[in-house]
Design a protein around this motif. Sequence first.
Motif, PDB file in Angstrom:
ATOM      1  N   VAL A 576     -10.375  24.649  37.596  1.00  0.00           N
ATOM      2  CA  VAL A 576     -11.635  24.315  36.930  1.00  0.00           C
ATOM      3  C   VAL A 576     -11.968  22.853  37.233  1.00  0.00           C
ATOM      4  CG1 VAL A 576     -12.869  24.173  34.736  1.00  0.00           C
ATOM      5  CG2 VAL A 576     -11.147  25.969  35.092  1.00  0.00           C
ATOM      6  N   GLU A 577     -13.050  22.644  37.947  1.00  0.00           N
ATOM      7  CA  GLU A 577     -13.520  21.318  38.355  1.00  0.00           C
ATOM      8  C   GLU A 577     -12.505  20.608  39.248  1.00  0.00           C
ATOM      9  OE1 GLU A 577     -14.774  19.199  34.872  1.00  0.00           O
ATOM     10  OE2 GLU A 577     -16.540  20.480  34.598  1.00  0.00           O
ATOM     11  N   ASP A 578     -11.505  19.927  38.676  1.00  0.00           N
ATOM     12  CA  ASP A 578     -10.541  19.202  39.507  1.00  0.00           C
ATOM     13  C   ASP A 578      -9.101  19.391  39.033  1.00  0.00           C
ATOM     14  OD1 ASP A 578     -10.633  17.841  37.142  1.00  0.00           O
ATOM     15  OD2 ASP A 578     -11.024  15.865  38.013  1.00  0.00           O
ATOM     16  N   HIS A 579      -8.877  20.445  38.227  1.00  0.00           N
ATOM     17  CA  HIS A 579      -7.534  20.651  37.680  1.00  0.00           C
ATOM     18  C   HIS A 579      -7.317  22.138  37.399  1.00  0.00           C
ATOM     19  CE1 HIS A 579     -10.192  20.460  34.198  1.00  0.00           C
ATOM     20  NE2 HIS A 579      -9.289  21.184  33.541  1.00  0.00           N
ATOM     21  N   PHE A 580      -6.071  22.513  37.135  1.00  0.00           N
ATOM     22  CA  PHE A 580      -5.760  23.884  36.763  1.00  0.00           C
ATOM     23  C   PHE A 580      -5.763  24.044  35.251  1.00  0.00           C
ATOM     24  CE2 PHE A 580      -3.920  24.177  41.072  1.00  0.00           C
ATOM     25  CZ  PHE A 580      -4.441  25.403  41.458  1.00  0.00           C
ATOM     26  N   GLU A 581      -6.196  25.211  34.789  1.00  0.00           N
ATOM     27  CA  GLU A 581      -6.108  25.574  33.378  1.00  0.00           C
ATOM     28  C   GLU A 581      -5.285  26.853  33.262  1.00  0.00           C
ATOM     29  OE1 GLU A 581     -10.005  25.665  31.600  1.00  0.00           O
ATOM     30  OE2 GLU A 581     -10.277  23.493  31.867  1.00  0.00           O
ATOM     31  N   LEU A 602       4.151  28.484  33.703  1.00  0.00           N
ATOM     32  CA  LEU A 602       3.165  29.219  34.495  1.00  0.00           C
ATOM     33  C   LEU A 602       2.951  28.553  35.853  1.00  0.00           C
ATOM     34  CD1 LEU A 602       1.178  31.486  34.833  1.00  0.00           C
ATOM     35  CD2 LEU A 602      -0.480  30.224  33.436  1.00  0.00           C
ATOM     36  N   LYS A 603       2.920  27.244  35.859  1.00  0.00           N
ATOM     37  CA  LYS A 603       2.801  26.516  37.118  1.00  0.00           C
ATOM     38  C   LYS A 603       3.993  26.826  38.021  1.00  0.00           C
ATOM     39  CE  LYS A 603       2.114  21.777  38.827  1.00  0.00           C
ATOM     40  NZ  LYS A 603       1.963  20.361  38.397  1.00  0.00           N
ATOM     41  N   ASN A 604       5.185  26.839  37.440  1.00  0.00           N
ATOM     42  CA  ASN A 604       6.387  27.148  38.211  1.00  0.00           C
ATOM     43  C   ASN A 604       6.373  28.583  38.728  1.00  0.00           C
ATOM     44  OD1 ASN A 604       7.346  24.580  37.791  1.00  0.00           O
ATOM     45  ND2 ASN A 604       8.787  25.146  36.187  1.00  0.00           N
ATOM     46  N   THR A 605       5.754  29.480  37.945  1.00  0.00           N
ATOM     47  CA  THR A 605       5.634  30.866  38.393  1.00  0.00           C
ATOM     48  C   THR A 605       4.915  30.933  39.737  1.00  0.00           C
ATOM     49  OG1 THR A 605       5.699  31.875  36.206  1.00  0.00           O
ATOM     50  CG2 THR A 605       4.467  33.064  37.902  1.00  0.00           C
ATOM     51  N   TYR A 606       3.791  30.231  39.840  1.00  0.00           N
ATOM     52  CA  TYR A 606       3.042  30.251  41.101  1.00  0.00           C
ATOM     53  C   TYR A 606       3.774  29.462  42.195  1.00  0.00           C
ATOM     54  CZ  TYR A 606      -0.885  32.974  39.512  1.00  0.00           C
ATOM     55  OH  TYR A 606      -1.668  34.021  39.083  1.00  0.00           O
ATOM     56  N   ARG A 607       4.566  28.470  41.801  1.00  0.00           N
ATOM     57  CA  ARG A 607       5.392  27.763  42.787  1.00  0.00           C
ATOM     58  C   ARG A 607       6.400  28.735  43.417  1.00  0.00           C
ATOM     59  NH1 ARG A 607       6.172  22.467  42.336  1.00  0.00           N
ATOM     60  NH2 ARG A 607       6.055  22.567  40.063  1.00  0.00           N
ATOM     61  N   VAL A 608       7.021  29.558  42.571  1.00  0.00           N
ATOM     62  CA  VAL A 608       7.969  30.556  43.061  1.00  0.00           C
ATOM     63  C   VAL A 608       7.267  31.547  43.989  1.00  0.00           C
ATOM     64  CG1 VAL A 608       9.391  32.535  42.356  1.00  0.00           C
ATOM     65  CG2 VAL A 608       9.598  30.356  41.140  1.00  0.00           C
ATOM     66  N   LEU A 609       6.129  32.073  43.550  1.00  0.00           N
ATOM     67  CA  LEU A 609       5.420  33.086  44.332  1.00  0.00           C
ATOM     68  C   LEU A 609       4.995  32.559  45.697  1.00  0.00           C
ATOM     69  CD1 LEU A 609       3.108  34.595  41.557  1.00  0.00           C
ATOM     70  CD2 LEU A 609       5.256  35.551  42.417  1.00  0.00           C
ATOM     71  N   LEU A 610       4.516  31.326  45.737  1.00  0.00           N
ATOM     72  CA  LEU A 610       3.969  30.766  46.972  1.00  0.00           C
ATOM     73  C   LEU A 610       5.039  30.287  47.949  1.00  0.00           C
ATOM     74  CD1 LEU A 610       1.002  28.806  45.368  1.00  0.00           C
ATOM     75  CD2 LEU A 610       0.784  30.768  46.916  1.00  0.00           C
ATOM     76  N   THR A 611       6.308  30.302  47.523  1.00  0.00           N
ATOM     77  CA  THR A 611       7.388  29.842  48.410  1.00  0.00           C
ATOM     78  C   THR A 611       8.379  30.957  48.719  1.00  0.00           C
ATOM     79  OG1 THR A 611       8.626  29.000  46.482  1.00  0.00           O
ATOM     80  CG2 THR A 611       7.244  27.429  47.681  1.00  0.00           C
TER      81      THR A 611
END
Length: 651
Positions: A576-581, A602-611
Motif C-alpha cells: 500500500v503506497e510505499d509499505h506492506f500491510e 507473516l513477513k517471514n512467511t513470504y520470505r520462506v516462500l520466495l526463497t
Amino acid sequence: MQRAYYESSLQDFLQRDENLILGILTRNNEYALEDLQRNAWLAEIRILKKQLEVFETGHIIFEYTIPRIGERIDVVYLKSGLVFSLEFKVGEKNYSRSAIDQVTDYVLDLKNFHKASHNRILVPILVATEALERSNDLQELRPGILNVLYCNKSNLATVINAVLQQYDEKELDAGEWIESVYMPTPTIIEAAQALYRNHSVKDIARNDAKAVNLQQTAEAINKIIEESKQKHSKAICFITGVPGAGKTLAGLNIANERHNFAEEEHAVFLSGNKPLVDVLREALIRDESSRKNISKQEATKKVLPFIQMIHHFRDAELITQEPPNEKVVIFDEAQRAWTQEKLSEFMKRKKGVADFTMSEPEFLIDVMDRHKDWAVIICLVGGGQEINTGEAGLSEWFDALATKFPQWEIYVSDKITDSEYVQNKPLIERLSTLNHHIVTTLHLAVSLRSFRSEKVAGFVKALLDADSRCAQRLYTETSKNYPIFLTRNLQKAKEWVRSRAKGTERYGLIASSGAKRLRSCGIWVQSKIDAKHWFLDDKYDVRSSYALEEVATEFDIQGLEVDWSIVAWDADLRFVEDHFEYFKFIGAGWQRVNKVENQQYLKNTYRVLLTRARQGVIIFVPEGDEHDETRHNAFYDETYNYLKKLGLNEL
C-alpha cells in the motif's frame, strides 16, 4: 572417490581385449558384482567396439561419477570437443520415460556443476539396445545441451556422426575433463542420502572460493567437540546462515560424522519441522531399501535413529532425570523453539503437566546438562525464519544460558547480532556477559539452494523491506541467471514451470497458509498435503508436486525446496503506497494484523516462500473481483504494480 572405473583413448579401447576391459571394470567396482551388471558391461563393450571404430579418435570413460547424487554415467565419449553422455539399457525394446529423465539429469548435472563441462556442448544419448530406430531432433534442450537422442545397438555411430556433422568445438583434454573440479549444490534430500551412504561432505558440497565452505564449518564444529571432550566441558554452537546456505546439510553432516559408538559418543539430528523429518526419513528409507535390496520395514529400523522429531526427544526426557544417550545433539531451526508461555500451555493442555516453567531452549539445555563430563549442542539458526506464534527466536536461548547455565561455553559467528537473527532485541549486551567465542566459519553467507544466483536472498529481503532501489539493483543482477517472472494468470504460471523444468527437476505450487481467498483460483491452502508424496513421488503421480494440484504452505516447505516454484500471492500481505500491510482472514473477512510480532511472522512467511526455488520462480498475483468484498482488485493491484516496478518480467 574414484572418478571412473575405466578410461582410455578410443584407439587403446578398440585394440584392448574385452575381457581385460571387463577385468578393470570389475576391479574398480565398489559393490558386489552381479551377473546382470557383468553382462551389461560386456554388451556395452562389444557395441562400442563395433560402433566407434569408424571415428578413430576420442576418449572413452566408463562409469563416470556424479558425486552430488552418488550415481555414475554408463559411458562418456569425448570427441571433437563434445561430451557424449551414453545411458545404456541393455535388452530394452523401448525408450522409457524414466530412462529419458535419467540421461537428461546427468547432462544437466554436468552443465551446472562440472567446471570442464560449463562451456561445452553436452549430448545425452539413450541406447535401448533392442529398440526400433527413432528420429532425432538436433535442437538444444538448454544452451549447450542437446535434446536426448535415441539409438539402438546398430545405429549409435550414425547418431553420433550426425551430431559431429553439425558441431565441431575446440579439442578437449580428456585428463583435465576427468579430473575437473566438481562444485555441486545438492538438494537437501540428495545430500541426506549421500551422507547416509557415507559420502564425505567434500563430495557433495561446493568448494569454490566465493562460498564459506561447509567443510570449514564442519571442521570448526569438530574442533569444538574434541576440545569439549578433552576439557570435560559443555559447549553450545550457533550456526547461522542465509536461506538455502546449507545449515541443515551442515547439521546432517555432523550427526553422520559423530557416531563414535566405540567411545559411546552418539549424535542425533533433531527438528521440530515434521514435513522435513517425514520427507528426509522417507527419502533415506526408499534409498536404503532400493540400494541394499531390503524391505522398507528393515530400512526404517536403521534410519529412524538418525533423524528425530524434537518433540519426541523432549517427551522422552520428561519422564527421567538420567542423561540421554546422545552427547552431541543438533537442533534444526533453533530460532523456532518455543517460548516458556507456549511450552507451558502445551504441557498443561497435552501432557497434563500443570507447573512446567521452562522454555524449550532452557529445557533442552537442561537435558544435555545432565551429562557429568561433556556435551555439545549445535543450534542451526535461519535468519528471519520464525513463522508461527510462540517461536522464541535466539533471545530465549541466550536468556536461558545467562540465568541457568553460565558455565556453558558459547560459540557464535560475528554475524549473530545481525537484525535477521536478533529481531532488534538487545543480544549484544547479553552476549557480553556470557562466556562466548567468535568463530567466523559458523556463518554460511552464500545460498547454495539458488546455485544459479547467490543474491536471491538479498533480493527477497529488499523486496519485503520495501527497499525498491536495492531490490531493483539486485533483481537486475539476479535475473540474468535466476529467472523471476510475474503473472496474473495461474495457467500461464503452470505452463511456465513445466516448460522450464527438464529431466526430474521438481516444480511445485506454494502459498501462505493465510492465503485463504486463493481458493477462488483453485488454490486451497487449508487442504493438507502429504509431504512425502509431494516432495518425493515422480511426475506421473498426481499426489506429487509435479501435478500442480495441491499447494504446499510455509509449514510444509520450510527447510525443503523445489527447482522451480509458483508462489501464489494473496491479500494477506498487501503493498500500500510505499509499505506492506498485514492481514488475516477470519470468518468471512480480512482483519488487520496490528501486533508487530505477528506482522513479522507473516513477513517471514513470504520470505520462506520466495526463497524455496533453486533455479527460478514465477509469482502469481490474482486479478481480484470487484463483486467480492474479500477480493477487491485494489487488494492485489498495488502489490502487482510494486513487483512490476521492481522490474520483474511479466508473463
